[in-house]
Design a protein around this motif. Structure first.
Motif, PDB file in Angstrom:
ATOM      1  N   PHE A 152      34.622  30.818  40.279  1.00 58.59           N
ATOM      2  CA  PHE A 152      33.386  31.598  40.424  1.00 58.59           C
ATOM      3  C   PHE A 152      33.558  33.032  39.958  1.00 58.59           C
ATOM      4  O   PHE A 152      33.287  33.993  40.655  1.00 58.59           O
ATOM      5  N   ALA A 153      34.042  33.156  38.739  1.00 67.06           N
ATOM      6  CA  ALA A 153      34.137  34.466  38.073  1.00 67.06           C
ATOM      7  C   ALA A 153      35.028  35.451  38.824  1.00 67.06           C
ATOM      8  O   ALA A 153      34.685  36.593  39.020  1.00 67.06           O
ATOM      9  N   THR A 154      36.179  34.995  39.261  1.00 72.75           N
ATOM     10  CA  THR A 154      37.151  35.914  39.827  1.00 72.75           C
ATOM     11  C   THR A 154      37.545  36.926  38.763  1.00 72.75           C
ATOM     12  O   THR A 154      37.887  36.551  37.655  1.00 72.75           O
ATOM     13  N   ALA A 155      37.512  38.188  39.091  1.00 70.36           N
ATOM     14  CA  ALA A 155      37.922  39.222  38.149  1.00 70.36           C
ATOM     15  C   ALA A 155      39.223  39.845  38.643  1.00 70.36           C
ATOM     16  O   ALA A 155      39.354  40.184  39.812  1.00 70.36           O
ATOM     17  N   ASN A 160      43.084  41.974  42.492  1.00 71.60           N
ATOM     18  CA  ASN A 160      41.934  41.080  42.525  1.00 71.60           C
ATOM     19  C   ASN A 160      40.707  41.915  42.874  1.00 71.60           C
ATOM     20  O   ASN A 160      40.557  42.376  44.014  1.00 71.60           O
ATOM     21  N   VAL A 161      39.839  42.136  41.895  1.00 72.70           N
ATOM     22  CA  VAL A 161      38.699  43.031  42.072  1.00 72.70           C
ATOM     23  C   VAL A 161      37.765  42.511  43.155  1.00 72.70           C
ATOM     24  O   VAL A 161      37.274  43.267  43.995  1.00 72.70           O
ATOM     25  N   ARG A 162      37.510  41.224  43.151  1.00 74.86           N
ATOM     26  CA  ARG A 162      36.577  40.658  44.123  1.00 74.86           C
ATOM     27  C   ARG A 162      37.107  40.816  45.547  1.00 74.86           C
ATOM     28  O   ARG A 162      36.375  41.176  46.474  1.00 74.86           O
ATOM     29  N   GLU A 163      38.384  40.572  45.721  1.00 79.14           N
ATOM     30  CA  GLU A 163      38.995  40.724  47.041  1.00 79.14           C
ATOM     31  C   GLU A 163      38.919  42.187  47.506  1.00 79.14           C
ATOM     32  O   GLU A 163      38.661  42.469  48.677  1.00 79.14           O
ATOM     33  N   ASP A 164      39.136  43.109  46.556  1.00 79.16           N
ATOM     34  CA  ASP A 164      39.061  44.528  46.885  1.00 79.16           C
ATOM     35  C   ASP A 164      37.647  44.918  47.303  1.00 79.16           C
ATOM     36  O   ASP A 164      37.452  45.689  48.255  1.00 79.16           O
ATOM     37  N   LYS A 176      45.455  50.043  26.688  1.00 84.18           N
ATOM     38  CA  LYS A 176      44.574  49.048  27.300  1.00 84.18           C
ATOM     39  C   LYS A 176      45.177  48.455  28.580  1.00 84.18           C
ATOM     40  O   LYS A 176      46.373  48.200  28.650  1.00 84.18           O
ATOM     41  N   GLU A 177      44.311  48.259  29.564  1.00 82.73           N
ATOM     42  CA  GLU A 177      44.628  47.433  30.708  1.00 82.73           C
ATOM     43  C   GLU A 177      44.144  46.010  30.397  1.00 82.73           C
ATOM     44  O   GLU A 177      43.441  45.799  29.413  1.00 82.73           O
ATOM     45  N   ILE A 178      44.517  45.049  31.226  1.00 86.95           N
ATOM     46  CA  ILE A 178      44.060  43.669  31.035  1.00 86.95           C
ATOM     47  C   ILE A 178      43.044  43.331  32.114  1.00 86.95           C
ATOM     48  O   ILE A 178      43.276  43.563  33.301  1.00 86.95           O
ATOM     49  N   VAL A 179      41.913  42.799  31.672  1.00 85.89           N
ATOM     50  CA  VAL A 179      40.890  42.303  32.591  1.00 85.89           C
ATOM     51  C   VAL A 179      40.702  40.821  32.286  1.00 85.89           C
ATOM     52  O   VAL A 179      40.515  40.442  31.134  1.00 85.89           O
ATOM     53  N   TYR A 180      40.771  39.985  33.321  1.00 84.90           N
ATOM     54  CA  TYR A 180      40.508  38.568  33.061  1.00 84.90           C
ATOM     55  C   TYR A 180      39.727  37.938  34.198  1.00 84.90           C
ATOM     56  O   TYR A 180      39.750  38.411  35.336  1.00 84.90           O
ATOM     57  N   THR A 181      38.985  36.887  33.862  1.00 76.53           N
ATOM     58  CA  THR A 181      38.171  36.178  34.844  1.00 76.53           C
ATOM     59  C   THR A 181      38.516  34.702  34.832  1.00 76.53           C
ATOM     60  O   THR A 181      38.884  34.141  33.805  1.00 76.53           O
ATOM     61  N   ARG A 182      38.416  34.081  35.991  1.00 79.10           N
ATOM     62  CA  ARG A 182      38.640  32.647  36.150  1.00 79.10           C
ATOM     63  C   ARG A 182      37.309  31.978  36.412  1.00 79.10           C
ATOM     64  O   ARG A 182      36.751  32.099  37.489  1.00 79.10           O
ATOM     65  N   GLU A 183      36.780  31.264  35.431  1.00 73.49           N
ATOM     66  CA  GLU A 183      35.490  30.600  35.602  1.00 73.49           C
ATOM     67  C   GLU A 183      35.552  29.536  36.685  1.00 73.49           C
ATOM     68  O   GLU A 183      34.595  29.305  37.405  1.00 73.49           O
ATOM     69  N   ALA A 184      36.699  28.883  36.796  1.00 75.56           N
ATOM     70  CA  ALA A 184      36.831  27.793  37.767  1.00 75.56           C
ATOM     71  C   ALA A 184      36.760  28.299  39.200  1.00 75.56           C
ATOM     72  O   ALA A 184      36.545  27.524  40.122  1.00 75.56           O
TER      73      ALA A 184
END
Length: 208
Positions: A137-140, A154-158, A127-135
């Motif tokens: 705006f759903a940073t993945a 940082n998926v969103r930045e990518d 498994k890889e780790i996937v996490y989001t920060r609600e504070a």
């Protein structure tokens, strides 16, 4: 980005130094313990073969949330067969520390925050780790193992960078794009706010 940074080694302690046990959990052939010692320090400990090791101390900020601490085992995450996760609710966010256990010795594997999932993104049985920060705006973010080191993306930045590269559109504010993991498609669904009135939204999926 490589994580975690350099960390202190676990220190062997006398079990008589334990003044009060806050929480403990038996996992396999060891015990993870949160305790207060006689000097007033709050500690995270690991007991194996009746020997106590101090893994971490809690600073003034973390002491306020010490009673929220949780322990849970994990298997097959980031190239590590077994270990445990320590969770601490810090009020505005939840902090997780993953400890891998290697030949009976715990070492910090990685850190992550808030909504955390272990997901096998590339179907290799690990498994890889996937996490989001609600504070934020759903940073993945994705954490993967490469060459024995843990890397974070940082998926969103990518996605923002790829949109700029492919369409020539610059998204100056990351908050204009939302990224969520779609379990059914095993991919990241993204949607931007209106870039320009005539262009509307940009939506799509990104596969790891």
């Amino acid at each position: 980005m490589i994580i975690p940074p350099e960390l202190r080694s676990a220190a062997e302690k006398e079990r008589t130094q334990i003044k009060k046990v806050i929480k403990e959990k038996a996992i396999d052939d060891y015990i993870v313990i949160a305790y207060e010692d006689f000097s007033g320090e709050y500690c995270l400990g690991y007991i194996r073969d009746d020997v106590l090791y101090c893994l971490d101390y809690f600073n003034i900020e973390k002491k306020r949330f010490f009673n929220s601490i949780t322990f849970s085992p994990f298997e097959n995450v980031l190239g590590t067969e077994k270990g445990f996760v320590v969770g601490l609710n810090m009020g505005k966010y939840v902090q997780y520390t993953y400890y891998g256990v290697y030949n009976g010795v715990p070492k910090v594997l990685t850190y992550c925050l808030d909504n955390v999932k272990g997901i096998d993104l590339n179907n290799d049985g690990m498994k890889e780790i996937v996490y989001t920060r609600e504070a934020t705006f759903a940073t993945a973010a994705i954490q993967v193992i490469r060459g024995g080191s843990v890397y974070q993306c940082n998926v969103r930045e990518d996605i923002v960078n790829k949109i700029h590269s492919l369409k020539g559109i610059s998204l100056d504010y990351l908050n204009c794009i939302e990224v969520l993991y779609d379990e059914e498609k095993n991919a990241f669904k993204f949607s931007t706010g209106p870039v320009k009135r005539e262009e509307g939204y940009i939506q799509g999926y990104v596969i790891w």
